[in-house]
Design an enzyme around this catalytic site. Structure first.
Site: not given
Length: 174
Positions: A8, A67, A139
């Site tokens: 991420d 992502e 996160d």
């Protein structure tokens, strides 16, 4: 059994999650956050690159999910996020990892069943799917969700012999 790294990306905090895909589900291996501090952007990007490289060296994943950048309210923030994402991708590519990209909606859909899930819903589903007793940092939880999404997508490709297919703009390219 395949070790999968989920990333991420962020210019201040980059989450990572490592899971083992057993073919019947996923097992938690590790997760955490790479904190870049308050240095200049080049220094922070170097921290992301080195941090992801160290995670790869330490755990030895063979594939990585990351992502995709979404358009944020602030164009400058989106550019910095894209640069942090690039640093993480280079670390994975340099280590020879197969890299797949997923939108936030794809990750939420794969984990929570709806593309509109909020971070807490995703975090709770990650805990449930990986049988975690404590909440990972948000996160790190997002990175674990990306790794789980990647595992689900890989499993759906195996029966069709498409695990080596390349993705381009969200579509498979043989």
């Amino acid at each position: 059994m395949t070790l999968i790294l989920g990333i991420d990306p962020g210019s201040r905090i980059t989450g990572f999650g490592v899971v083992r895909d057993t073919g019947r589900g996923c097992e938690y291996i590790a997760s955490g956050c790479i904190r870049t501090g308050t240095g200049s952007l080049p220094e922070r990007l170097q921290t992301v690159y080195r941090g992801v490289s160290e995670v790869i060296r330490q755990y030895g994943p063979i594939t990585m999910g990351i992502e995709q950048v979404f358009m944020a309210r602030n164009a400058d923030s989106a550019l910095k996020l894209g640069q942090a994402r690039g640093a993480a991708i280079v670390a994975g590519a340099e280590s020879g990892l197969e890299i797949a990209e997923y939108t936030a909606t794809q990750v939420k859909q794969a984990i929570a069943g709806t593309g509109g899930a909020d971070k807490q819903q995703v975090q709770m589903m990650v805990m449930h799917l990986l049988k975690l007793l404590q909440k990972p940092q948000i996160d790190a939880s997002d990175a674990l969700a990306i790794a789980l999404c990647h595992a689900h997508h890989r499993q759906s490709l195996i029966p069709h012999g498409l695990t080596q297919a390349k993705r381009r703009s969200g579509r498979l390219r043989l």
